[in-house]
Structure formats: structure tokens, C-alpha cells
Scaffold this motif. Structure first.
Motif, PDB file in Angstrom:
ATOM      1  N   ASP A   2      56.904  14.450  31.119  1.00  0.00           N
ATOM      2  CA  ASP A   2      56.478  14.971  29.749  1.00  0.00           C
ATOM      3  C   ASP A   2      57.537  15.665  29.165  1.00  0.00           C
ATOM      4  OD1 ASP A   2      54.418  12.947  30.066  1.00  0.00           O
ATOM      5  OD2 ASP A   2      52.940  14.511  30.581  1.00  0.00           O
ATOM      6  N   ALA A   3      57.682  16.722  29.860  1.00  0.00           N
ATOM      7  CA  ALA A   3      58.730  17.821  29.386  1.00  0.00           C
ATOM      8  C   ALA A   3      60.077  17.147  29.008  1.00  0.00           C
ATOM      9  CB  ALA A   3      58.936  18.964  30.356  1.00  0.00           C
ATOM     10  N   LEU A   4      60.546  16.400  29.905  1.00  0.00           N
ATOM     11  CA  LEU A   4      62.112  15.981  29.678  1.00  0.00           C
ATOM     12  C   LEU A   4      61.817  14.902  28.461  1.00  0.00           C
ATOM     13  CD1 LEU A   4      64.867  15.497  30.689  1.00  0.00           C
ATOM     14  CD2 LEU A   4      63.808  13.810  32.079  1.00  0.00           C
ATOM     15  N   ASP A   5      60.765  14.190  28.282  1.00  0.00           N
ATOM     16  CA  ASP A   5      60.581  13.336  27.044  1.00  0.00           C
ATOM     17  C   ASP A   5      60.569  14.193  25.664  1.00  0.00           C
ATOM     18  OD1 ASP A   5      60.567  11.203  28.660  1.00  0.00           O
ATOM     19  OD2 ASP A   5      58.532  11.028  28.593  1.00  0.00           O
ATOM     20  N   ALA A   6      60.035  15.234  25.805  1.00  0.00           N
ATOM     21  CA  ALA A   6      59.947  16.212  24.593  1.00  0.00           C
ATOM     22  C   ALA A   6      61.215  16.719  24.387  1.00  0.00           C
ATOM     23  CB  ALA A   6      58.841  17.217  24.824  1.00  0.00           C
ATOM     24  N   VAL A   7      61.828  17.301  25.226  1.00  0.00           N
ATOM     25  CA  VAL A   7      63.378  17.857  25.103  1.00  0.00           C
ATOM     26  C   VAL A   7      64.394  16.706  24.599  1.00  0.00           C
ATOM     27  CG1 VAL A   7      65.114  19.006  26.304  1.00  0.00           C
ATOM     28  CG2 VAL A   7      62.830  19.825  26.821  1.00  0.00           C
ATOM     29  N   ALA A   8      64.138  15.638  25.320  1.00  0.00           N
ATOM     30  CA  ALA A   8      64.971  14.574  25.274  1.00  0.00           C
ATOM     31  C   ALA A   8      64.976  14.137  23.601  1.00  0.00           C
ATOM     32  CB  ALA A   8      65.089  13.252  25.941  1.00  0.00           C
ATOM     33  N   LYS A  11      63.485  23.708   8.281  1.00  0.00           N
ATOM     34  CA  LYS A  11      63.636  24.896   9.055  1.00  0.00           C
ATOM     35  C   LYS A  11      64.443  24.345  10.279  1.00  0.00           C
ATOM     36  CE  LYS A  11      61.503  28.567   9.173  1.00  0.00           C
ATOM     37  NZ  LYS A  11      60.660  29.995   9.346  1.00  0.00           N
ATOM     38  N   HIS A  12      65.609  25.050  10.489  1.00  0.00           N
ATOM     39  CA  HIS A  12      66.376  24.581  11.433  1.00  0.00           C
ATOM     40  C   HIS A  12      66.359  25.392  12.730  1.00  0.00           C
ATOM     41  CE1 HIS A  12      68.892  21.639   9.319  1.00  0.00           C
ATOM     42  NE2 HIS A  12      68.872  22.238   8.258  1.00  0.00           N
ATOM     43  N   VAL A  13      65.809  24.882  13.743  1.00  0.00           N
ATOM     44  CA  VAL A  13      65.275  25.434  14.952  1.00  0.00           C
ATOM     45  C   VAL A  13      66.060  25.175  16.253  1.00  0.00           C
ATOM     46  CG1 VAL A  13      63.667  26.201  16.571  1.00  0.00           C
ATOM     47  CG2 VAL A  13      62.981  25.880  14.347  1.00  0.00           C
ATOM     48  N   GLY A  14      66.736  26.226  16.755  1.00  0.00           N
ATOM     49  CA  GLY A  14      67.613  25.938  17.935  1.00  0.00           C
ATOM     50  C   GLY A  14      67.013  26.451  19.287  1.00  0.00           C
ATOM     51  N   ILE A  15      67.173  25.870  20.452  1.00  0.00           N
ATOM     52  CA  ILE A  15      66.583  26.254  21.687  1.00  0.00           C
ATOM     53  C   ILE A  15      67.779  26.241  22.355  1.00  0.00           C
ATOM     54  CG2 ILE A  15      64.950  25.713  23.558  1.00  0.00           C
ATOM     55  CD1 ILE A  15      63.218  23.878  21.813  1.00  0.00           C
ATOM     56  N   ILE A  16      68.087  27.416  22.720  1.00  0.00           N
ATOM     57  CA  ILE A  16      69.260  27.572  23.773  1.00  0.00           C
ATOM     58  C   ILE A  16      69.381  27.583  25.279  1.00  0.00           C
ATOM     59  CG2 ILE A  16      69.508  30.047  23.893  1.00  0.00           C
ATOM     60  CD1 ILE A  16      72.345  29.994  23.159  1.00  0.00           C
ATOM     61  N   ALA A  20      60.671  24.734  27.369  1.00  0.00           N
ATOM     62  CA  ALA A  20      61.642  24.276  26.335  1.00  0.00           C
ATOM     63  C   ALA A  20      60.930  23.192  25.788  1.00  0.00           C
ATOM     64  CB  ALA A  20      62.870  24.015  26.601  1.00  0.00           C
ATOM     65  N   GLY A  21      60.231  22.171  26.654  1.00  0.00           N
ATOM     66  CA  GLY A  21      59.556  20.935  26.247  1.00  0.00           C
ATOM     67  C   GLY A  21      58.182  21.326  25.424  1.00  0.00           C
ATOM     68  N   MET A  22      57.393  22.433  25.876  1.00  0.00           N
ATOM     69  CA  MET A  22      56.200  22.774  25.025  1.00  0.00           C
ATOM     70  C   MET A  22      56.722  23.162  23.679  1.00  0.00           C
ATOM     71  SD  MET A  22      53.112  23.083  24.850  1.00  0.00           S
ATOM     72  CE  MET A  22      52.325  23.000  26.266  1.00  0.00           C
ATOM     73  N   LEU A  23      57.841  23.881  23.662  1.00  0.00           N
ATOM     74  CA  LEU A  23      58.201  24.588  22.382  1.00  0.00           C
ATOM     75  C   LEU A  23      58.574  23.406  21.378  1.00  0.00           C
ATOM     76  CD1 LEU A  23      58.755  26.830  20.588  1.00  0.00           C
ATOM     77  CD2 LEU A  23      61.083  27.067  21.533  1.00  0.00           C
ATOM     78  N   LEU A  67      55.748  31.434  37.186  1.00  0.00           N
ATOM     79  CA  LEU A  67      55.170  30.341  37.694  1.00  0.00           C
ATOM     80  C   LEU A  67      55.509  29.308  36.331  1.00  0.00           C
ATOM     81  CD1 LEU A  67      51.836  31.715  38.961  1.00  0.00           C
ATOM     82  CD2 LEU A  67      53.974  30.838  40.289  1.00  0.00           C
ATOM     83  N   PRO A  68      55.495  27.949  36.744  1.00  0.00           N
ATOM     84  CA  PRO A  68      55.513  27.146  35.539  1.00  0.00           C
ATOM     85  C   PRO A  68      54.494  27.290  34.556  1.00  0.00           C
ATOM     86  CG  PRO A  68      56.215  26.032  37.719  1.00  0.00           C
ATOM     87  CD  PRO A  68      55.504  27.465  38.093  1.00  0.00           C
ATOM     88  N   GLU A  69      53.183  27.175  34.882  1.00  0.00           N
ATOM     89  CA  GLU A  69      52.124  27.376  34.239  1.00  0.00           C
ATOM     90  C   GLU A  69      52.065  28.479  33.083  1.00  0.00           C
ATOM     91  OE1 GLU A  69      51.933  27.172  37.481  1.00  0.00           O
ATOM     92  OE2 GLU A  69      50.878  25.296  37.782  1.00  0.00           O
ATOM     93  N   TYR A  70      52.794  29.525  33.856  1.00  0.00           N
ATOM     94  CA  TYR A  70      52.943  30.730  32.740  1.00  0.00           C
ATOM     95  C   TYR A  70      54.235  30.513  31.662  1.00  0.00           C
ATOM     96  CZ  TYR A  70      54.815  35.147  31.095  1.00  0.00           C
ATOM     97  OH  TYR A  70      54.980  36.363  30.332  1.00  0.00           O
ATOM     98  N   GLU A  71      54.958  29.747  32.314  1.00  0.00           N
ATOM     99  CA  GLU A  71      56.233  29.603  31.270  1.00  0.00           C
ATOM    100  C   GLU A  71      55.604  28.356  29.961  1.00  0.00           C
ATOM    101  OE1 GLU A  71      58.771  27.595  34.018  1.00  0.00           O
ATOM    102  OE2 GLU A  71      60.006  29.423  34.395  1.00  0.00           O
ATOM    103  N   ARG A  72      54.972  27.456  30.319  1.00  0.00           N
ATOM    104  CA  ARG A  72      54.444  26.677  29.723  1.00  0.00           C
ATOM    105  C   ARG A  72      53.494  27.335  28.590  1.00  0.00           C
ATOM    106  NH1 ARG A  72      50.063  23.595  32.328  1.00  0.00           N
ATOM    107  NH2 ARG A  72      49.035  25.965  31.944  1.00  0.00           N
ATOM    108  N   ASP A  73      52.439  28.265  29.166  1.00  0.00           N
ATOM    109  CA  ASP A  73      51.813  28.934  28.227  1.00  0.00           C
ATOM    110  C   ASP A  73      52.186  29.816  27.409  1.00  0.00           C
ATOM    111  OD1 ASP A  73      49.750  27.207  29.496  1.00  0.00           O
ATOM    112  OD2 ASP A  73      48.966  29.178  30.742  1.00  0.00           O
ATOM    113  N   GLN A  74      53.259  30.340  27.934  1.00  0.00           N
ATOM    114  CA  GLN A  74      53.958  31.749  27.025  1.00  0.00           C
ATOM    115  C   GLN A  74      54.888  30.854  25.901  1.00  0.00           C
ATOM    116  OE1 GLN A  74      57.135  32.837  26.415  1.00  0.00           O
ATOM    117  NE2 GLN A  74      56.448  34.955  25.792  1.00  0.00           N
ATOM    118  N   ALA A  75      55.255  29.542  26.090  1.00  0.00           N
ATOM    119  CA  ALA A  75      56.029  28.929  25.140  1.00  0.00           C
ATOM    120  C   ALA A  75      54.986  28.288  24.467  1.00  0.00           C
ATOM    121  CB  ALA A  75      56.775  27.710  25.835  1.00  0.00           C
TER     122      ALA A  75
END
Length: 330
Positions: free
Chosen positions: A6-12, A28-33, A43-46, A170-178
Motif C-alpha cells: 500500500d505504501a509503495l502504491d501511494a508513493v508511486a 501548494k508544492h510539496v516535496g518528499i526527499i 513517505a507513503g503515509m504522508l 519501528l515501522p508503526e512509529y514511522e507511520r504514526d509519526q508521518a
């Protein structure tokens, strides 16, 4: 955001401009570096949160702002995430560099190696010099530290979950923080109500570390709705409005509106509206010589007979007596 696919789909989708929606007043132009070893989930969650914000706005009557998301890197081309999946990025240069409004720095297991990349560090310094709003996700703050972009130098949005002092996140933390980072941006740009709606769509998988923050956001939004409806009742009390009208203005059912209003304001909407109309009536009695019947019509109280009954019930005197007493005090 339930898994890496799912994350890959969102990022793609973000990378290929699939998040474009109908034209709006502001883009508004948003970049994710990104860099090798970035967190795909974060990145996918954002990217997904900004996409959902675009969708929710397009469903409504007004669409004030569109987010254009670009996945960027120091050199462009293919970048591999921490789970070895690859995404295509554009080089952060030229028109992308000049039009950028917000830059998010992804975290991930590769952040230490990326911190030694002179090209990436130089790019972050140049972006910071242009006063672009830069926000780190998770341990992405290590890249900002390596670039010498300190807390006081870059206008970070309030973070509801703070980075842990380690590169192992942890991946869950990364997702929630994003998620919380994106909600902070949406709340600032589009208001708490839209942020809550995005949280409704995306936050169901969040763990307990988010529960308190999301609950606070819901409560703040509902409280503001109640205060806004109270102001609307005062502004429009002279018109033939009803509680049903106020509930409709708040986009709530009458039942939920009544419960919320009483909880936040302390009285029922009908009682609050009556007080507003009586306050306006008192002002007109004090400042004008208008007949009671005409004042009743001007304050939404129908007629002089009804006004007199309400006045005696609330003040134990007639409108005429109130006018006389108020003028004696002058």
C-alpha cells in the motif's frame, strides 16, 4: 497504510502526479526527499494523507488548496527504500526547487549513511537558505542536524510525536509519526475539521500512542464548531432562524448538535438563541423609541404579546417597565 505494498502504491502515485485533482485557487508544492534506505511506510503515509485531503476538498462545495506531491532526491532516478523496493524520484533542481513550498525529509534505516552524502547535505542547506518550510519525519532530523539546519533555523510544525534518539525506529512509529506530521500541516493550511476528516480516513490503523492526540484534535474541532455556531446564532438572532438551521450550518444532525452545544456552551441552543434575542431587545428598548411590537419583529420574537410574556418570565417586568427603568438610570 496497512502494508509495504500500500505504501509503495501511494508513493508511486505521488511520483507520477496521479494525485492531481481539479484546479483550485491555490496550489501548494510539496516535496518528499528520499535516499537509499528511506522509510517507505512514512513517505507513503504522508503522500496518502495529502491525497485524501485533495479528495475530500473536491467532494465539497469549495476547494481552496491543492497539494502537488513530488518525490525528490539529490540526484534523481531510482531510490531504494529500507525494504529494498525502489521508487523513481526527480532531482530537486530547477523549477521544482524554485516552486517548492514544503519539504519533508523522510526517516529510515539509511539515514546515517545519507548524513554522509555531501550532495544531499548541500541540497538541504540550499533549501533552508530559501526559507522553504522543512520538516523531518522520524529520524530524518539527523539529516537536518548534519546539514546544520537547527531547530531555530527551520520553521517546523508542532510535532505531536517526538523523534526517538536512535536510528532504529519501528515501522508503526514511522507511520504514526508521518500521519501526525501530515495532520499538523493540514490543520494549519485547511483547518482542524479537514484534518480530523483525513484522520478518520487514515487513522483507524494507528496504535494507542496516537489515541490521545487524535482525541484532542477531535475535541478541539468539536469545541470550535460549538463556539462558531454560538457566534452564528448571535449574528443571526434577528432573523427567523431555528436550531435546525444552526445544526445544518455545522454540518451535524440535530441530535448530535444539541448534545455538543449543551456540553460546550452550557445551555441548549434554543435557550442561547432566546438570550441573544432578549439581549438585542434590551438594547433596542434602551436606545430607541420603537413600539414593543416592532421591536419584537426586529428581534425574531414574532410579536409584542410573545415578547411581553418572555420578558415577564425572564425579568419579572414588562418591556415598557424595563425601558422606563433603564432611562431613569441615565
Amino acid at each position: 497504510m496497512s502494508n509495504s505494498s500500500d505504501a509503495l502504491d501511494a508513493v508511486a502515485c505521488a511520483a507520477h502526479g496521479a494525485y492531481a485533482v481539479k484546479d483550485s485557487a491555490v496550489i501548494k508544492h510539496v516535496g518528499i526527499i528520499l535516499y537509499d534506505g528511506f522509510s517507505l511506510l512514512a513517505a507513503g503515509m504522508l503522500a496518502e494523507a495529502l491525497h485524501v485531503a485533495n479528495e475530500l476538498q473536491s467532494e465539497g462545495a469549495s476547494h481552496s488548496l491543492t497539494y502537488r506531491v513530488n518525490l525528490v532526491s539529490a540526484r534523481g532516478g531510482t531510490v531504494s527504500c529500507s525494504s529494498s523496493m525502489s521508487v523513481w524520484t526527480e532531482q530537486l533542481a530547477g523549477r521544482h526547487f524554485d516552486s517548492l513550498d514544503n519539504l519533508f525529509v523522510a526517516g529510515g534505516s539509511g539515514v546515517a549513511r545519507a548524513s554522509a552524502d555531501d550532495g544531499l547535505i548541500d541540497l538541504l542547506r540550499r533549501v533552508s537558505a530559501k526559507s522553504v518550510k522543512i520538516t523531518a519525519i522520524g529520524n530524518g532530523h539527523m539529516l537536518l542536524s548534519a546539514a546544520g539546519v537547527g531547530q531555530r533555523e527551520w520553521p517546523s510544525m508542532k510535532q505531536d510525536i517526538h523523534p526517538r534518539p536512535t536510528t532504529d525506529i519501528l515501522p508503526e512509529y514511522e507511520r504514526d509519526q508521518a500521519l501526525m506530521t501530515s495532520l499538523a500541516l493540514l490543520k494549519r493550511d485547511l483547518g482542524a475539521d479537514l484534518a480530523v476528516r483525513v484522520a478518520d480516513r487514515l487513522g483507524s490503523g494507528a496504535d494507542l500512542s496516537l489515541a490521545g492526540t487524535l482525541e484532542q484534535m477531535y475535541d478541539a474541532t468539536l469545541a470550535e464548531k460549538a463556539r462558531a455556531s454560538a457566534r452564528w446564532l448571535v449574528r443571526n438572532c434577528a432573523k427567523p432562524i431555528s436550531v435546525v438551521d444552526a445544526a445544518r450550518m455545522s454540518s451535524m444532525s440535530e441530535r448530535n448538535f444539541l448534545r455538543l452545544f449543551k456540553r460546550e456552551i452550557g445551555v441548549t441552543p434554543s435557550k442561547y438563541l432566546l438570550r441573544a434575542r432578549l439581549d438585542l431587545t434590551c438594547k433596542l428598548l434602551e436606545s430607541s423609541d420603537l413600539p414593543v411590537d416592532k421591536i419584537a419583529r426586529r428581534t425574531g420574537l414574532s410579536n409584542g404579546e410573545r415578547l411581553s410574556k418572555l420578558f415577564r418570565k425572564e425579568f419579572s417586568m414588562s418591556p415598557t417597565e424595563y425601558r422606563a427603568r433603564s432611562r431613569q438610570k441615565r
